[in-house]
Design an enzyme around this catalytic site. Structure first.
Site: not given
Ligand SMILES: Cc1cc2nc3c(=O)[nH]c(=O)nc-3n(C[C@H](O)[C@H](O)[C@H](O)COP(=O)(O)OP(=O)(O)OC[C@H]3O[C@@H](n4cnc5c(N)ncnc54)[C@H](O)[C@@H]3O)c2cc1C
Length: 264
Positions: A128, A132, A134-136, A247
């Site tokens: 985990a 919402p 904190a993704g990338s 991973e």
């Molecule tokens: C099927 C699935 C399973 C998952 N399982 C897990 C899990 O078990 N545990 C967990 O913690 N998370 C999990 N995740 C979450 C996953 O790690 C995140 O979706 C990922 O980190 C991307 O974050 P976000 O979805 O918020 O996208 P964002 O970070 O908002 O990115 C959206 C888009 O913007 C681009 N982008 C982002 N930042 C930049 C930048 N600085 N410059 C240029 N482009 C950028 C990205 O490449 C992407 O195309 C899962 C996601 C999916 C879809």
């Protein structure tokens, strides 16, 4: 450099391929699992029995002591045999994202308590991190943990968590010292039965539908201090280091197996 597989590696990949083809694919690929987004529990049980769920852990913790190469080959063979891709995704989150950090960073007590249950599949694991906001940019997580007596109290929420709706144990990332930025973030082993933990939503997906994905809520969630994983404030950095090592290699392997199945 010799890239040929050894006879032992070839035989192992073949054995997982045969297992997947005969025992897993016919069941996990039934359309109703995908249509309803259901987890194939019987397949999971068989994977535990076969030894796949604890593949890289040392034998003393219920694992097989497999190398990273053998683990990758197992994932390739599993996909090549036709096992459902969602099941493979859940396996990855369980063994690699939850099990590997506990194996690499856990105390002896933590390893003894959690790894055998993860290896058998009795307890499903997850990781985990994502929120919402904190993704990338994973270092900007907001879920925080405050030490109170002999426990940490966690507050916040996590999203897109693989195995979220069915997991029993989660390696969970939370801020412990906001002033230190990414070097003030720790890791905790959180059980789904801990007070204040809940699954707030099961998410619907377009693909990998047999792998349940969910949102988790931590509302004054009480985590015993002995469930801190790795060093305080540096747990996140340490966990990510090990997760990336394993991973990144293991994530692609099922895709290679699926492509080979397609070519065949
Ligand atoms: C099927 C699935 C399973 C998952 N399982 C897990 C899990 O078990 N545990 C967990 O913690 N998370 C999990 N995740 C979450 C996953 O790690 C995140 O979706 C990922 O980190 C991307 O974050 P976000 O979805 O918020 O996208 P964002 O970070 O908002 O990115 C959206 C888009 O913007 C681009 N982008 C982002 N930042 C930049 C930048 N600085 N410059 C240029 N482009 C950028 C990205 O490449 C992407 O195309 C899962 C996601 C999916 C879809």
């Amino acid at each position: 450099m010799d890239f040929e597989l050894t006879e032992e590696e070839k035989a192992f990949r073949e054995s997982v391929y045969q297992f997947s083809k005969k025992e897993i694919a016919p069941e996990s690929s039934k359309p109703e699992y995908d249509e309803k987004g259901e987890f194939p529990w019987e397949c999971w049980r068989k994977m535990g029995e076969f030894g796949l769920l604890g593949l890289p852990f040392p034998e003393e913790y219920g694992g097989q002591g497999a190398s990273a190469m053998m683990t990758v080959l197992a994932k390739e063979g599993f996909a090549l045999g036709g096992a459902d891709a969602g099941l493979t995704l859940s396996w990855g989150a369980h063994t690699i994202l939850c099990g590997v950090p506990i194996w690499k960073l856990g105390t002896e007590e933590q390893k003894k308590k959690y790894l055998p249950k993860i290896a058998s599949g009795e307890w499903i694991g997850g990781f985990a991190l994502t929120e919402p906001n904190a993704g990338s940019d994973a270092g900007s997580v907001r879920t925080y943990a405050v030490k109170k007596g002999d426990r940490f109290v966690l507050n916040g929420s996590k999203i897109f968590i693989t195995n979220g709706p069915i997991g029993r144990v989660f390696v969970t990332i939370a801020v412990t010292d906001k002033s230190k930025g990414p070097f003030g973030i720790s890791a905790f082993i959180v059980e789904s039965t801990f007070k204040g933990f809940s699954v707030s939503r099961k998410l619907d997906k377009l693909g990998n539908r047999t792998s349940p994905t969910g949102e988790l809520a931590f509302e004054d969630c009480e985590v015993p201090e002995e469930n801190l994983l790795g060093p305080i404030d540096m747990g996140f950095a340490e966990v990510v280091k090990y997760i990336f090592m394993w991973e990144r290699s293991c994530l692609l392997a099922p895709a290679i197996g699926s492509m080979e199945a397609g070519i065949r």
